[in-house]
Design a protein around this motif. Sequence first.
Motif, short mmCIF file in Angstrom:
data_model
loop_
_atom_site.label_atom_id
_atom_site.label_comp_id
_atom_site.label_asym_id
_atom_site.label_seq_id
_atom_site.Cartn_x
_atom_site.Cartn_y
_atom_site.Cartn_z
N GLY A 90 -6.47 5.43 -19.01
CA GLY A 90 -5.19 4.86 -18.61
C GLY A 90 -4.70 5.53 -17.34
N MET A 91 -3.47 5.99 -17.32
CA MET A 91 -2.93 6.64 -16.13
C MET A 91 -3.66 7.96 -15.88
SD MET A 91 0.94 7.75 -15.14
CE MET A 91 0.99 9.14 -16.25
N LEU A 92 -4.32 8.05 -14.74
CA LEU A 92 -5.04 9.27 -14.39
C LEU A 92 -4.28 10.15 -13.40
CD1 LEU A 92 -8.70 7.88 -14.27
CD2 LEU A 92 -7.47 8.98 -16.16
N ALA A 93 -3.22 9.61 -12.82
CA ALA A 93 -2.19 10.38 -12.12
C ALA A 93 -2.54 10.87 -10.72
CB ALA A 93 -1.72 11.57 -12.96
N THR A 94 -3.76 11.32 -10.46
CA THR A 94 -4.12 11.80 -9.13
C THR A 94 -5.53 11.36 -8.78
OG1 THR A 94 -5.11 13.90 -9.85
CG2 THR A 94 -2.71 13.88 -9.48
N PRO A 95 -5.83 11.21 -7.49
CA PRO A 95 -7.20 10.89 -7.10
C PRO A 95 -8.20 11.94 -7.56
CG PRO A 95 -5.71 10.49 -5.27
CD PRO A 95 -4.90 11.19 -6.33
N GLU A 96 -7.77 13.20 -7.63
CA GLU A 96 -8.67 14.26 -8.08
C GLU A 96 -9.08 14.07 -9.54
OE1 GLU A 96 -6.54 15.35 -4.53
OE2 GLU A 96 -5.76 14.76 -6.50
N THR A 97 -8.14 13.60 -10.36
CA THR A 97 -8.47 13.36 -11.77
C THR A 97 -9.36 12.13 -11.90
OG1 THR A 97 -6.45 14.43 -12.55
CG2 THR A 97 -7.50 12.89 -14.06
N ALA A 133 -10.13 5.90 -4.69
CA ALA A 133 -10.77 6.71 -5.72
C ALA A 133 -11.23 5.84 -6.88
CB ALA A 133 -9.81 7.79 -6.21
N TYR A 134 -10.39 4.89 -7.27
CA TYR A 134 -10.79 3.97 -8.33
C TYR A 134 -11.96 3.09 -7.88
CZ TYR A 134 -7.25 4.62 -11.98
OH TYR A 134 -6.51 5.10 -13.02
N LEU A 135 -11.79 2.45 -6.74
CA LEU A 135 -12.77 1.47 -6.29
C LEU A 135 -14.13 2.10 -5.99
CD1 LEU A 135 -10.44 -0.55 -3.89
CD2 LEU A 135 -11.34 -1.34 -6.08
N ASP A 136 -14.11 3.27 -5.37
CA ASP A 136 -15.36 3.88 -4.92
C ASP A 136 -16.03 4.76 -5.98
OD1 ASP A 136 -14.86 2.69 -2.50
OD2 ASP A 136 -14.12 4.51 -1.52
N LEU A 137 -15.22 5.42 -6.82
CA LEU A 137 -15.77 6.44 -7.70
C LEU A 137 -15.87 6.01 -9.17
CD1 LEU A 137 -13.92 9.58 -6.27
CD2 LEU A 137 -16.21 8.73 -5.70
N LEU A 138 -14.83 5.37 -9.70
CA LEU A 138 -14.79 5.12 -11.14
C LEU A 138 -15.24 3.72 -11.53
CD1 LEU A 138 -14.21 6.42 -13.81
CD2 LEU A 138 -11.79 5.80 -13.57
N PHE A 139 -14.82 2.70 -10.78
CA PHE A 139 -15.19 1.33 -11.15
C PHE A 139 -16.70 1.11 -11.29
CE2 PHE A 139 -11.19 -1.32 -9.88
CZ PHE A 139 -10.41 -0.52 -10.68
N PRO A 140 -17.53 1.71 -10.41
CA PRO A 140 -18.97 1.45 -10.55
C PRO A 140 -19.56 1.90 -11.88
CG PRO A 140 -18.48 2.32 -8.37
CD PRO A 140 -17.23 2.47 -9.18
#
Length: 278
Positions: A90-97, A133-140
């Motif tokens: 859910g809410m991850l709050a920061t790009p670092e997280t 951060a979402y698009l490049d790191l987590l979504f894949p």
Amino acid sequence: MTGPERSGGDGVNPAVALTIAGSDSGGGAGIQADLKTFAAHRVFGTSVITALTAQNTVGVRGISAVDPGFVGAQLDAVLADLPVAAVKTGMLATPETVALVASYAPRLPGLVVDPVLVASSGDRLFTRDAERAYLDLLFPHAAVVTPNLREASVLLGRDVTDVDDAIKAAQDLAATGPKCVVVKGGHLRGSRDAVDVVCVGGTVELLSLPWVDTANNHGTGCTFAAATAARLALGEPLAEALAGAKQYVQSALSASSGWRLGAGHGPLAWGPFSGPLP
């Protein structure tokens, strides 16, 4: 890979799901909504808290992000000991997280990413510069990504307001790598139904159920994503998990439509569970 063998339930123990999200002091969304939804599905819920929020049904008064190092410590503790079968963020709050969670992705089965960027009240729940951060790191790494209309708009940098917009948004977000994208439409302009757009492997389908006319919709998106993760943990195929989650949310909205909890957007009730028991 260290830690216990993953399982969707073994006939004795319940299936285990993990939520990685923020705490909602008002109880309607975030970790609280996720654990409530897991329990309604007879799934044992574990949690990693990424942020504390001071909020109620009216709005968000403050956010305190948890240090990413401690988020990692929570993840290590859960994954080393419990057989997590599906995960919802859910809410991850920061790009670092976001980056931290992405680094754990190989250990996070059935990953349902709800990119919580904007609350139902319209309050921004994330620091700026989170989109990349979402698009490049987590979504894949995601099995399912579940943005709502506002979040799809923020992620893509354009307005997403009707079914055609949502279809194009789902296709564009699918191009970033997730196996499935669900653009949660809610009450899309021009529709009398609650319509979600699903894109899997380039194929687009609509999940549609009658609109529930209620202001008690705080946590709707969290609940849908958590229900999807719970059903994946129970071993349901993706299409069935999404359809079941949609039905669960509608039932929860209907059950709480007459509630008068708080002065703003109230919480959802517990939807009835129908599905395979562990």
